[in-house]
Design an enzyme around this catalytic site. Structure first.
Site: not given
Length: 377
Positions: A288, A342-343, A297, A290, A340, A262, A283
């Site tokens: 993040s 897609w997140h 995503d 993630h 977003e 990240q 981020a």
């Protein structure tokens, strides 16, 4: 002579009337109840409940067994000479099925930890009533040891369910985070959010009402995470199969990202667009979602995904599998990030996920808990 004729006529009349009653008696239907009790939601037609002689059932409807209690049924029978007869019976609808409890089999806590043993525990019942779950058993959260506890749920009909669980209270661990990680500068603490939810930060990881939080306010240690969690992957696969049945194709384009990965991604965006702009869509390392192993995503990671069938289906169905659209449109002032489509973030609790879905007008975690998402500097 006249008197004799009268007697004959009376005798004949008596025979006719007597014969009529005898015939009526033998031809009249005989109806009896075969079943006096049915279970809740048990499907039975009237013909299944009664025994008939000398007649034919006219009304063939199904008995309503969606509520508990006495049910009156009206039975209409046609006899052999086409006369209709009505009979009324009472049948009791009862609930004999115990509630179903969803609960953990094992709970691990550290001594002295303030834990809600009912967090995420649910009970459902075929009566659709609200079932309260209680905890039974002797245990001491301040004393190291293994305890057997029971989750108990009882419906208004007296049906009781009990699920056993093991509570393991272990010795409190010392903070062994390596020096230089982001957790070394974070003090363990408990707090209450603006909306009254309890939060705790332990070893640099923050949980609010039991849910892990990572945003611009709440960071993660640089060593945290090692991949998408098993629960996240399993839930995604179920969601993917459901989408496939609708003729849609969803796939993970970017899943877990380590602190270092990240950091590289964010710095590249800063070099390209500047820090202020990069902060709106990427981020900083340690902040993040993630890195939590709970977010990913899907498909095309750009606004090109926004109006696709997959994006629309996910936005309206992901909550059914324990996911939320983490950064909804028009909520960047709450989340700190642009929209977003897609997140997605796995929270596991489908009840909470549906609450956040809010019939399509997504509520952010920040708004729900009453927290911020802002970097200190």
């Amino acid at each position: 002579m006249k008197k004799r004729k009268r007697l004959v006529l009376l005798f004949v009349l008596f025979l006719v009337i007597g014969s009529f009653f005898l015939v009526s008696m033998f031809l009249s239907p005989k109806v009896s109840l075969k079943i006096e009790e049915l279970s809740l939601y048990e499907k039975k037609e009237i013909k299944d409940l009664i025994s008939i002689q000398n007649g034919t059932l006219i009304n063939m409807e199904t008995l309503d067994t969606t509520t508990i209690g006495k049910k009156k049924i009206e039975v209409i029978i046609k006899d052999k000479i086409n006369r209709k007869h009505t009979y009324t019976f009472e049948i009791m609808v009862v609930d004999k099925e115990k509630p179903t409890i969803t609960s953990p089999k094992e709970i691990k806590v550290e001594e002295g930890e303030d834990v809600d043993l009912l967090k995420g525990v649910k009970a459902i019942d075929n009566s659709k009533e609200t079932i309260q779950v209680t905890v039974e058993g002797e245990y001491d959260l301040k004393k190291v040891g293994e305890y057997t506890i029971y989750y108990v749920a009882k419906d208004t009909s007296g049906n009781e369910a009990k699920e056993e669980a093991k509570l393991i209270v272990s010795e409190k661990k010392k903070d062994v985070s390596p020096k230089g990680t982001s957790s070394s500068n974070v003090v363990d603490k408990t707090f209450t959010t603006k909306n009254g939810f309890k939060g705790v930060t332990k070893n640099g990881v923050t949980f609010i009402d039991g849910l892990l939080i990572a945003n611009k306010t709440y960071s993660l240690p640089s060593t945290y995470g090692n991949g998408l969690t098993t629960e996240t992957i399993n839930a995604f696969n179920k969601m993917k199969e459901a989408a496939k049945r609708e003729g849609l194709n969803i796939y993970i384009s970017s899943g877990f990202r380590s602190y270092n990965k990240q950091n590289t991604i964010y710095n590249n965006y800063v070099a390209r667009d500047g820090k202020k702009e990069a902060d709106t869509y990427s981020a900083r390392a340690g902040y993040s979602e993630h890195q939590t192993g709970l977010a990913f995503d899907v498909n095309t990671i750009s606004s090109a995904f926004d109006n696709t069938k997959e994006a629309k289906w996910l936005a309206n169905n992901c909550y059914k599998y324990g996911f939320i659209l983490r950064y909804p449109k028009g909520k960047d002032n709450e989340t700190g990030y642009m929209y977003e489509s897609w997140h997605f973030r796995y929270i596991g609790d489908e009840v909470l996920a549906e609450k956040l879905y809010n019939n399509g007008d997504w509520i952010t975690l920040e708004a729900y808990f009453g927290i911020t998402s802002k970097y200190e500097k």
